[in-house]
Design a protein around this motif. Structure first.
Motif, PDB file in Angstrom:
ATOM      1  N   ALA A  84       0.832  -1.208   0.000  1.00  0.00           N
ATOM      2  CA  ALA A  84       0.000   0.000   0.000  1.00  0.00           C
ATOM      3  C   ALA A  84       0.865   1.257   0.000  1.00  0.00           C
ATOM      4  O   ALA A  84       1.978   1.269   0.530  1.00  0.00           O
ATOM      5  CB  ALA A  84      -0.921   0.004   1.208  1.00  0.00           C
ATOM      6  N   SER A  85       0.318   2.317  -0.567  1.00  0.00           N
ATOM      7  CA  SER A  85       0.973   3.620  -0.501  1.00  0.00           C
ATOM      8  C   SER A  85       0.711   4.257   0.861  1.00  0.00           C
ATOM      9  O   SER A  85      -0.113   3.762   1.645  1.00  0.00           O
ATOM     10  CB  SER A  85       0.438   4.530  -1.609  1.00  0.00           C
ATOM     11  OG  SER A  85      -0.948   4.809  -1.376  1.00  0.00           O
ATOM     12  N   ASP A  86       1.386   5.372   1.134  1.00  0.00           N
ATOM     13  CA  ASP A  86       1.195   6.044   2.415  1.00  0.00           C
ATOM     14  C   ASP A  86      -0.261   6.504   2.582  1.00  0.00           C
ATOM     15  O   ASP A  86      -0.849   6.371   3.659  1.00  0.00           O
ATOM     16  CB  ASP A  86       2.143   7.250   2.526  1.00  0.00           C
ATOM     17  CG  ASP A  86       3.591   6.824   2.671  1.00  0.00           C
ATOM     18  OD1 ASP A  86       3.821   5.646   3.023  1.00  0.00           O
ATOM     19  OD2 ASP A  86       4.484   7.655   2.417  1.00  0.00           O
ATOM     20  N   GLU A  87      -0.844   7.044   1.506  1.00  0.00           N
ATOM     21  CA  GLU A  87      -2.228   7.510   1.575  1.00  0.00           C
ATOM     22  C   GLU A  87      -3.179   6.336   1.810  1.00  0.00           C
ATOM     23  O   GLU A  87      -4.130   6.439   2.585  1.00  0.00           O
ATOM     24  CB  GLU A  87      -2.594   8.246   0.284  1.00  0.00           C
ATOM     25  CG  GLU A  87      -4.022   8.770   0.252  1.00  0.00           C
ATOM     26  CD  GLU A  87      -4.320   9.770   1.359  1.00  0.00           C
ATOM     27  OE1 GLU A  87      -5.468   9.811   1.827  1.00  0.00           O
ATOM     28  OE2 GLU A  87      -3.385  10.501   1.764  1.00  0.00           O
ATOM     29  N   GLU A  88      -2.919   5.224   1.127  1.00  0.00           N
ATOM     30  CA  GLU A  88      -3.764   4.042   1.329  1.00  0.00           C
ATOM     31  C   GLU A  88      -3.661   3.529   2.762  1.00  0.00           C
ATOM     32  O   GLU A  88      -4.663   3.128   3.357  1.00  0.00           O
ATOM     33  CB  GLU A  88      -3.360   2.943   0.343  1.00  0.00           C
ATOM     34  CG  GLU A  88      -3.814   3.199  -1.081  1.00  0.00           C
ATOM     35  CD  GLU A  88      -3.314   2.149  -2.057  1.00  0.00           C
ATOM     36  OE1 GLU A  88      -3.984   1.902  -3.072  1.00  0.00           O
ATOM     37  OE2 GLU A  88      -2.231   1.574  -1.795  1.00  0.00           O
TER      38      GLU A  88
END
Length: 495
Positions: A84-88
């Motif tokens: 996952a990305s940081d935003e996710e």
């Protein structure tokens, strides 16, 4: 059709397929499939959707999926956090915190044990465990009732326990820590429940001060008579515990309604399961009380939608397959019975026409019996000219096979092309071989259902499977559900 548009449609179909599975499937045996097939099917779906549609996978936590799949989604997100990305990860943290707050504590402690077994111990996982434990209303109660689970969570998240046996995260050396990790060190505990657990090892009188499920073990150790023990514990039991032990208590008969339990406050589907546990003579004997309770629960579930659905016809499946399985006894039939009373509340006054596949006219006396003549019942229902037709069935139309699908096809294409009658099929049984709930017709929207209370929301989801709305509308709906779900959580969860 452009390639990207086709890919979007495939993605939307995959999303709906997973949502239906997450609502209905629990990995347990169904009438027509064994548990291992259910589990293999779910394993594939969870991994496929997590890898290909991680955002949607996390957003499913905001929908009315069952607890089994909610726990699997949380563990999958935490085990594979690197994908996952940081935003996710920030969005997932909020969704996970909000979902854990709604789960039964025993399932959350089981999840924590699973995370420990999988060696998932990153900072986000520890923060989620810490914040959930900090929100528990009575940690001492958890220490007694969920002792192993709480010990596992405290160890795995490296938490410290305070001096009061109150909230985790304060100074070390408190009596809650001694209770969990150094039993026998303190001669007595200041907290009454902790001390009752200590005394219950050698004093029968202390057994009655404990939660029922904990007291059962001590009662067996002391050789207490089951009947006398249950009578003594009745004031401390939850509503469901009193219902479960009703037939074992001295003066209670399996055909009597439990004293001191208000059935009208029970959730609708659970109440339907309870009603179906009575035999036919008992249901006749208590017809007024049981009917009042079911209608009261249905009106509560209908909420602001009560009376707003106009003329409603329902085809309700009480064929033999609605008996379910050993793990889900009478579950499909209970969902149909609960939907009957809910649809009665949703329809305009006097504008509801129920049709059971067996032909029975008394809903309180339904039982799993006979074949599934859905096609004939759909024909009968359409003759009423309803504004809405709701079909509650596992989809195995077999008397004759395929008639329901053909009737609905002709109705949609020839007789009602303007769709003046809204038709929806809700299915309480997951089809492991098809990775979805079984459908009656491609032209009729189908949604999985576990609890009848979710029917209004599921009707909205079902229309996405009809193909008349695009993927953009589906994703916008998921975003709205996520925003609503997360905002209901006052803490917002760990970011």
């Amino acid at each position: 059709m452009p390639t990207e548009t086709f890919a979007d449609l495939v993605a939307a179909e995959d999303v709906l397929l997973f949502v239906n599975a997450a609502i209905t499937a629990t990995g347990q045996r169904e009438f027509r499939s064994e548990a291992y097939r259910q589990q293999l099917s779910l394993d594939f779906l969870h991994e496929y959707v997590r890898v290909n549609y991680r955002r949607v996978y996390a957003a499913s936590l905001a929908l009315d999926i069952n607890d089994h799949n909610a726990v699997r989604i949380v563990q999958g997100l935490l085990e594979h956090a690197a994908e996952a990305s940081d935003e996710e990860r920030r969005t997932e943290g909020r969704l996970i915190a909000a979902r854990l707050a709604k789960l039964p504590p025993q399932r959350v402690y089981r999840l924590f044990r699973g995370l420990r077994a999988a060696k998932v111990n990153n900072r986000r996982t520890r923060a989620i465990m810490r914040d959930w434990l900090a929100g528990r209303p009575d940690p001492a109660h958890d220490a007694v009732k969920y002792r192993t689970g709480l010990k596992t969570a405290v160890r795995h998240a490296h938490l410290r326990l305070d001096d009061d046996g109150g909230q985790p995260g304060a100074a070390p050396g408190g009596e809650l820590g001694a209770f969990l990790f150094r039993p026998g060190k303190l001669p007595r505990y200041r907290h009454g429940l902790l001390d009752a657990w200590r005394r219950a090892h050698y004093e029968q009188g202390a057994v009655g001060e404990l939660p029922f499920t904990v007291a059962e073990g001590f009662a067996a150790r002391h050789g207490m008579k089951r009947e006398a023990f249950l009578e003594r514990m009745a004031p401390r039991m939850t509503r469901l515990e009193r219902l479960r032990t009703q037939g074992q208590r001295g003066k209670a008969s399996p055909r009597e309604l439990p004293a001191g339990v208000d059935l009208t406050v029970m959730p609708l589907t659970r109440l339907a399961l309870y009603v179906l546990a009575f035999d036919a003579p008992a249901r006749r004997q208590h017809r007024a009380e049981l009917t009042l309770a079911l209608r009261t629960a249905a009106r509560r579930a209908a909420g602001p939608h009560a009376g707003s659905w106009g003329r409603v016809a329902a085809v309700l499946d009480d064929s033999y397959s609605s008996s379910g399985s050993g793990e889900k006894r009478r579950r499909p039939l209970a969902v149909a019975l609960a939907c009957h009373f809910l649809l009665e509340a949703l329809a305009a006054p006097g504008a509801y026409a129920p049709l059971w596949t067996s032909g029975v006219r008394d809903p309180l006396l339904v039982r799993p019996w006979g074949p599934t003549p859905l096609g004939l019942r759909v024909l009968d229902a359409l003759e009423h000219g309803p504004d809405r037709l709701v079909i509650v069935s596992d989809g195995w139309d077999n008397a004759p096979p395929g008639l329901a699908g053909e009737v609905l096809r002709v109705w949609r294409t020839r007789l009602d092309p303007d769709r003046s009658t809204a038709v929806v099929h809700v299915n309480p049984v997951y089809d492991a071989d098809g990775f979805d709930v079984r459908r009656l017709s491609p032209g009729v929207p189908t949604a999985g259902i576990r609890d009848a209370e979710d029917l209004p929301a599921l009707v909205e989801i079902a229309h996405f499977s009809e193909g008349r709305t695009g993927p953009a509308e589906l994703y916008a709906y998921l975003d709205r559900q996520v925003a609503r779900f997360v905002n209901d959580d006052p803490s917002g969860g760990p970011l």
